[in-house]
Design an enzyme around this catalytic site. Sequence first.
Site, PDB file in Angstrom:
ATOM      1  N   SER A 143       0.848  -1.184   0.000  1.00 24.84           N
ATOM      2  CA  SER A 143       0.000   0.000   0.000  1.00 24.84           C
ATOM      3  C   SER A 143       0.887   1.238   0.000  1.00 24.84           C
ATOM      4  CB  SER A 143      -0.901   0.025   1.243  1.00 24.84           C
ATOM      5  OG  SER A 143      -1.562   1.270   1.376  1.00 24.84           O
ATOM      6  N   TYR A 157      -4.835   0.251   9.982  1.00 22.59           N
ATOM      7  CA  TYR A 157      -4.592  -0.332   8.667  1.00 22.59           C
ATOM      8  C   TYR A 157      -3.224   0.083   8.135  1.00 22.59           C
ATOM      9  CZ  TYR A 157      -5.053  -1.179   3.642  1.00 22.59           C
ATOM     10  OH  TYR A 157      -4.841  -1.578   2.352  1.00 22.59           O
TER      11      TYR A 157
END
Length: 298
Positions: A143, A157
């Site tokens: 990510s 997250y």
Amino acid sequence: MDQVIVITGASSGFGAMSARALADAGHTVYAGIRDTEGRNAPAVTDAADYAGAHGVDLRTVEMDVADQASVDAAIATITRDAGRLDVVVHNAGHMVLGPTEAFTPEQVAAVYDVNVLSTQRVNRAALPHLRAQGHGLVLWVGSTSTRGGTPPYLAPYFAAKAAMDSLAVSYAAELARFGVDTSIVVPGSFTSGTNHFAHAGHATDEAVVEAYEQRYAGLMDQVGARLAELAPNDADPAEVARAMVRIVDTPAGQRPFRVHVDPADDGAEVVNAVGDRIRTEFYRRIGLDDLLTSHGAG
């Protein structure tokens, strides 16, 4: 060359897209899906329908990445049926939204379990096969949040994805002498076309959420809206799947270490370039530059 591939978290989103794209490219793909006879039964049917309609080898396998026994059984099924395993794609993940303080430690641990510990379960089941055969690829879906612009209210997250990235970097060196490649594909914030935001979890401590709402009213909606505004209108999450196909199809030992797919350009590519360069230079300084690329087990 046909590769036997397993993809975790492949019921929807990047996982489902990449499973189809890799099957279209001529590979044998096992889409790892949990609860295949329950709530994800439609995903199993969709995969079978796609395989039949397109004449590709796309299969599904029951795999709950939160359960080591389930992971072990899935890998055993694949190696028994296909005779080998060439590529492991760590795609399973789960996003949460909300003020960090409002998440209980148990909630944060659960986010780490799905995004980080799941990769260790899969690696412990799959890597013995890759190491024994002296070749393979571990492909991590990271990510841009680990190094790029990081808006608030996504901390558990973001922290978990950063931990997963750190594991990937260390695994890369530790697998190189077994002939196993490592690549990290780094998607940006695709706010449409995936279920990341739609299926996101939320903090359970409502009193803390309310306290933050008094000073940060509407922030969660604002973050989502602004991220959507950053992405160009033609941002296509399927480009992540196409990047995976290119990585898998690149000859062993020549695969890129990191590939960014970030239409919003949040800055992660710039920062990662520096970090990866420092890693390369450091390995050379300490005489371990052979670990920067994979080579046969001999």
